[in-house]
Design an enzyme around this catalytic site. Structure first.
Site, PDB file in Angstrom:
ATOM      1  N   HIS A  96     -62.213  44.634 -26.890  1.00  0.00           N
ATOM      2  CA  HIS A  96     -63.639  44.774 -27.218  1.00  0.00           C
ATOM      3  C   HIS A  96     -64.106  46.211 -27.037  1.00  0.00           C
ATOM      4  O   HIS A  96     -64.950  46.703 -27.778  1.00  0.00           O
ATOM      5  CB  HIS A  96     -64.479  43.858 -26.343  1.00  0.00           C
ATOM      6  CG  HIS A  96     -64.435  42.434 -26.808  1.00  0.00           C
ATOM      7  ND1 HIS A  96     -64.666  42.093 -28.113  1.00  0.00           N
ATOM      8  CD2 HIS A  96     -64.183  41.298 -26.149  1.00  0.00           C
ATOM      9  CE1 HIS A  96     -64.548  40.785 -28.238  1.00  0.00           C
ATOM     10  NE2 HIS A  96     -64.254  40.274 -27.064  1.00  0.00           N
ATOM     11  N   ARG A 151     -57.715  33.237 -42.342  1.00  0.00           N
ATOM     12  CA  ARG A 151     -56.796  32.641 -41.360  1.00  0.00           C
ATOM     13  C   ARG A 151     -57.476  31.421 -40.736  1.00  0.00           C
ATOM     14  O   ARG A 151     -58.186  31.536 -39.739  1.00  0.00           O
ATOM     15  CB  ARG A 151     -56.465  33.656 -40.263  1.00  0.00           C
ATOM     16  CG  ARG A 151     -55.589  34.823 -40.701  1.00  0.00           C
ATOM     17  CD  ARG A 151     -55.276  35.711 -39.511  1.00  0.00           C
ATOM     18  NE  ARG A 151     -54.140  36.573 -39.711  1.00  0.00           N
ATOM     19  CZ  ARG A 151     -54.224  37.880 -39.992  1.00  0.00           C
ATOM     20  NH1 ARG A 151     -55.391  38.462 -40.104  1.00  0.00           N
ATOM     21  NH2 ARG A 151     -53.117  38.607 -40.139  1.00  0.00           N
ATOM     22  N   ARG A 208     -55.737  30.154 -46.376  1.00  0.00           N
ATOM     23  CA  ARG A 208     -54.380  29.827 -45.940  1.00  0.00           C
ATOM     24  C   ARG A 208     -54.413  28.529 -45.134  1.00  0.00           C
ATOM     25  O   ARG A 208     -55.266  28.368 -44.259  1.00  0.00           O
ATOM     26  CB  ARG A 208     -53.843  30.970 -45.078  1.00  0.00           C
ATOM     27  CG  ARG A 208     -52.459  30.683 -44.528  1.00  0.00           C
ATOM     28  CD  ARG A 208     -51.852  31.897 -43.884  1.00  0.00           C
ATOM     29  NE  ARG A 208     -52.410  32.172 -42.571  1.00  0.00           N
ATOM     30  CZ  ARG A 208     -52.052  33.207 -41.820  1.00  0.00           C
ATOM     31  NH1 ARG A 208     -51.170  34.077 -42.278  1.00  0.00           N
ATOM     32  NH2 ARG A 208     -52.577  33.401 -40.642  1.00  0.00           N
ATOM     33  N   GLU A 266     -43.286  35.935 -46.290  1.00  0.00           N
ATOM     34  CA  GLU A 266     -43.199  36.552 -44.962  1.00  0.00           C
ATOM     35  C   GLU A 266     -41.886  36.208 -44.262  1.00  0.00           C
ATOM     36  O   GLU A 266     -41.662  36.574 -43.122  1.00  0.00           O
ATOM     37  CB  GLU A 266     -44.404  36.155 -44.102  1.00  0.00           C
ATOM     38  CG  GLU A 266     -44.643  34.671 -43.976  1.00  0.00           C
ATOM     39  CD  GLU A 266     -45.896  34.330 -43.175  1.00  0.00           C
ATOM     40  OE1 GLU A 266     -46.411  35.188 -42.439  1.00  0.00           O
ATOM     41  OE2 GLU A 266     -46.359  33.173 -43.287  1.00  0.00           O
ATOM     42  N   ASN A 312     -46.533  41.446 -41.553  1.00  0.00           N
ATOM     43  CA  ASN A 312     -46.463  41.334 -40.084  1.00  0.00           C
ATOM     44  C   ASN A 312     -45.253  40.496 -39.685  1.00  0.00           C
ATOM     45  O   ASN A 312     -44.500  40.846 -38.776  1.00  0.00           O
ATOM     46  CB  ASN A 312     -47.734  40.685 -39.518  1.00  0.00           C
ATOM     47  CG  ASN A 312     -48.983  41.403 -39.968  1.00  0.00           C
ATOM     48  OD1 ASN A 312     -48.902  42.509 -40.465  1.00  0.00           O
ATOM     49  ND2 ASN A 312     -50.136  40.772 -39.809  1.00  0.00           N
ATOM     50  N   ASP A 313     -45.096  39.363 -40.382  1.00  0.00           N
ATOM     51  CA  ASP A 313     -43.944  38.518 -40.079  1.00  0.00           C
ATOM     52  C   ASP A 313     -42.693  38.960 -40.825  1.00  0.00           C
ATOM     53  O   ASP A 313     -41.590  38.826 -40.311  1.00  0.00           O
ATOM     54  CB  ASP A 313     -44.261  37.046 -40.399  1.00  0.00           C
ATOM     55  CG  ASP A 313     -45.005  36.397 -39.246  1.00  0.00           C
ATOM     56  OD1 ASP A 313     -44.621  36.627 -38.083  1.00  0.00           O
ATOM     57  OD2 ASP A 313     -45.990  35.681 -39.497  1.00  0.00           O
ATOM     58  N   ARG A 372     -42.627  40.587 -33.013  1.00  0.00           N
ATOM     59  CA  ARG A 372     -43.747  41.472 -33.336  1.00  0.00           C
ATOM     60  C   ARG A 372     -44.656  41.746 -32.149  1.00  0.00           C
ATOM     61  O   ARG A 372     -45.425  42.701 -32.150  1.00  0.00           O
ATOM     62  CB  ARG A 372     -44.558  40.914 -34.520  1.00  0.00           C
ATOM     63  CG  ARG A 372     -45.226  39.607 -34.244  1.00  0.00           C
ATOM     64  CD  ARG A 372     -45.726  38.954 -35.533  1.00  0.00           C
ATOM     65  NE  ARG A 372     -47.163  39.097 -35.720  1.00  0.00           N
ATOM     66  CZ  ARG A 372     -47.856  38.491 -36.673  1.00  0.00           C
ATOM     67  NH1 ARG A 372     -47.224  37.718 -37.554  1.00  0.00           N
ATOM     68  NH2 ARG A 372     -49.143  38.651 -36.782  1.00  0.00           N
ATOM     69  N   CYS A 409     -51.120  40.916 -47.582  1.00  0.00           N
ATOM     70  CA  CYS A 409     -52.184  40.703 -46.604  1.00  0.00           C
ATOM     71  C   CYS A 409     -51.735  41.032 -45.181  1.00  0.00           C
ATOM     72  O   CYS A 409     -52.467  40.817 -44.229  1.00  0.00           O
ATOM     73  CB  CYS A 409     -52.711  39.276 -46.695  1.00  0.00           C
ATOM     74  SG  CYS A 409     -51.430  38.046 -46.454  1.00  0.00           S
TER      75      CYS A 409
HETATM   76  C1  PEP Z   1     -48.390  38.297 -41.829  1.00  0.00           C
HETATM   77  O1  PEP Z   1     -47.500  37.691 -41.247  1.00  0.00           O
HETATM   78  O2  PEP Z   1     -48.244  39.414 -42.357  1.00  0.00           O
HETATM   79  C2  PEP Z   1     -49.757  37.733 -41.919  1.00  0.00           C
HETATM   80  C3  PEP Z   1     -50.695  38.296 -42.645  1.00  0.00           C
HETATM   81  O3  PEP Z   1     -50.021  36.620 -41.213  1.00  0.00           O
HETATM   82  P1  PEP Z   1     -50.273  36.558 -39.627  1.00  0.00           P
HETATM   83  O4  PEP Z   1     -50.441  37.986 -39.148  1.00  0.00           O
HETATM   84  O5  PEP Z   1     -51.473  35.721 -39.471  1.00  0.00           O
HETATM   85  O6  PEP Z   1     -48.999  35.925 -39.141  1.00  0.00           O
HETATM   86 MG    MG Z   2     -47.635  35.589 -40.732  1.00  0.00          MG
END
Ligand code: PEP
Ligand code: MG
Length: 576
Positions: A189, A296, A332, A431, A454-455, A465, A502
């Site tokens: 925050h 999300r 999603r 992903e 990200n995944d 991660r 994304c």
């Molecule tokens: C990702 O995995 O890139 C993604 C956008 O989903 P999350 O970060 O919610 O796993």
């Molecule tokens: Mg993901």
């Protein structure tokens, strides 16, 4: 001169003298009390005082900064009134006959541990709330205070172990040049408030306070997360020049609100926002988000102590869809499991949760849960443009099964004459490497792909991660990941479907030119990155970037890719 590395929590470059905000280290000992009931009274008085303080801060922040910044203190008020949180502390005092400050610390530490293990931005912020409230209660119980941050004698950079939201709400906006701290990250925050106040910040710098003396001259670079202590003249000149360029860049950002996300050679892309709830829409509109590229929905489930009923879900989805007035909203389906767990589903612990019973795998197994959500999403689709998105798809069989359940749900709504968008697009998150590798097959069975970097990085490189010890191995510049991204875009194009992204990489200024060169057509990101991304897009010539993407793909290491992308970005003129 010494350079220290942390996390860039709020952008901007400053050079100035530092003041160290030492907070008292409070040792809390377990003591036994003779009369637990009197101890509970003492605790209740502290809660009353804390509520009073939080109410006062809430009003001050609301007036000075606005509703978004004040929201966190509203959360603190709710926590101080939460019968479960307060009740647990009182039970501990009563059952074990212990002092109130110790009971507060015990209960808070337990909750913080649970939230931090969940490792999502949302849970981290819940953990910050508990830390803040318990610290406030303990200070009141022990009657200790801290330095007045609201009234600096001269301009300074403030260094501390940590900046809580209360600290940040008191910050002297005029005289505080930057804030730096040992703890905290991009999503704490403290960082959110620093960004809103437009005060540069670098957090998460290990042993910072061991290296600093009051009055040291330092440079803070909130973009790269760098702090340089006692820099030499040459370094100061270099950063002063960067500061001028940065300020010029910021000015051009505000001028492109309302303009198109189009390259110099006329290629238009979509810059969309990632959201977790209807509450995020203000930020989307403030930053000119053109669509929602990722909703999300799991946060609706995480926010509840039971499975959210269909109508509750429908309203949350419809609110976002209606507010976007026909612009696309990618919803999603439940991406739970792994690092995001729902206590009320009582899923047994697993050896490898990231590879386990999660997301679409769980939904296909628990069709009762899945169908409720699909009904809610389909109903919301009647209010605008919804695109359905399945997460964590790793095989065609899963996709086919998910689509079969979708068809059954659509059929049920038709029978019940409940309206929904018959033309709703359906896509998958790419992903998992298997989905990327087989994307030529997947492309024939979906309307679009959105790449979840990200995944995808985590699964391609086998690097958790969330594991800080492995952070140096987790890189969006890893050429193996870039090659998979290129495969997905090419396969999507060949099949005539659109491909977006994304994951966090979509908003990374250094990757945007390369992704554009590869042919990505939709970029979905944190709303606060959208204008910057638009600025970059508008400075690029897509025709020239195809070669640059090829070059980036030819490297063997993440370091080479990163350096190449940095140089490419630097070559753009920052002022027009
Ligand atoms: C990702 O995995 O890139 C993604 C956008 O989903 P999350 O970060 O919610 O796993
Ligand atoms: Mg993901």
């Amino acid at each position: 001169m010494k350079a220290m590395k942390g996390i860039g929590a709020s952008p901007g470059i400053v050079v100035g003298r530092v003041i160290i905000h030492w907070k008292e280290q409070i040792d809390i000992l377990r003591e036994y009390v003779e009369e637990p009931d009197r101890e509970i009274d003492r605790f209740r008085t502290a809660v009353e005082f804390a509520l009073e303080q939080v109410r006062e801060t809430y009003s001050r922040v609301l007036e000075k900064m606005g509703p978004d910044e004040a929201e966190v203190f509203h959360g603190h008020k709710l926590m101080l009134k939460d019968p479960d949180f307060i009740g647990r502390i009182e039970d501990l005092i009563r059952d074990e006959g212990v002092n109130a400050e110790w009971a507060v610390k015990q209960v808070a530490d337990g909750l913080i541990q649970i939230f931090e293990n969940l490792d999502t931005d949302y849970m981290k912020s819940r953990s910050d709330d508990v830390k803040n409230i318990s610290e406030r209660l303990i200070k009141l119980l022990l009657q200790v205070g801290g330095m007045d941050l609201s009234n600096l004698r001269e301009e300074a950079i403030i260094a501390a172990r940590e900046f809580t939201p209360s600290d940040m709400s008191q910050i002297d906006r005029e005289k505080t040049l930057a804030v730096i701290a040992e703890m905290g990250g991009k999503t704490s925050h403290g960082a959110i408030i620093a960004r809103n106040l437009e005060i540069p910040a670098v957090f998460g710098i290990p042993h910072l306070l061991d290296e600093l003396e009051n009055g040291d001259l330092i440079i803070v670079d909130g973009d790269t997360g760098t702090v340089i202590i006692n820099p030499d003249g040459e370094t100061i000149d270099k950063y002063r020049e960067m500061k001028v360029r940065y300020e010029c860049f910021k000015k051009s950002l505000s001028e492109i609100r309302g303009q198109k996300s189009v390259t110099l050679d006329g290629v238009e892309v979509e810059l969309a926002a990632n959201v977790a709830s209807p509450r995020d829409l203000d930020e989307v509109f403030r930053n000119d988000g053109e669509a929602i590229g990722l909703y999300r929905t799991e946060f609706l489930y995480l926010d509840s102590t039971y499975l959210p009923p269909e109508d509750v879900q429908f309203e949350a989805y419809r609110d976002v869809v209606a507010a976007m007035e026909g612009r696309p909203v990618i919803i999603r389906t439940l991406d739970i499991g792994g690092d995001k767990n729902l206590d009320y589903l009582a899923i047994p612990g697993e050896e490898n949760p990231a590879l386990g019973y999660r997301a679409i795998r769980l939904c296909l197994d628990r069709q009762d849960i899945f169908k409720v959500q699909l009904r809610a999403i389909l109903r919301a689709s009647a209010f605008g443009t919804v695109r359905l998105l399945f997460p964590m798809i790793s095989s065609l069989e899963e996709l086919r099964e998910a689509k079969k359940i979708l068809r059954e749900t659509q059929e049920e709504l038709r029978r019940r004459e409940i309206p929904f968008d018959e033309k709703m697009q359906t896509g998958i998150m790419v992903e998992v490497p298997s989905a990327a590798i087989l994307s030529d097959h997947f492309a024939k069975e979906v309307d679009y792909f959105t790449i979840g970097t990200n995944d995808l990085i985590q699964y391609t490189t086998a690097v958790d991660r969330g594991n800080e010890k492995l952070a140096h191995l987790y890189s969006q510049y890893n050429p193996a990941v870039l090659r998979l991204i290129k495969t997905v875009i090419d396969n999507g194009k060949r099949a005539g479907i659109w491909v977006g992204m994304c994951g966090e990489s979509a908003g990374d200024p250094r990757l945007i030119p390369i992704l554009l060169g590869m042919g990505l057509s939709e970029f979905s990101m944190n709303p606060s990155s959208i204008l910057q991304a638009r600025w970059i897009i508008r400075s690029l010539n897509k025709g020239e970037l195809e070669g640059a993407a090829e070059t980036a793909l030819s490297f063997g290491t993440a370091e080479e890719v990163e350096e190449y992308c940095s140089n490419l970005l630097q070559s753009l003129s920052l002022c027009r």
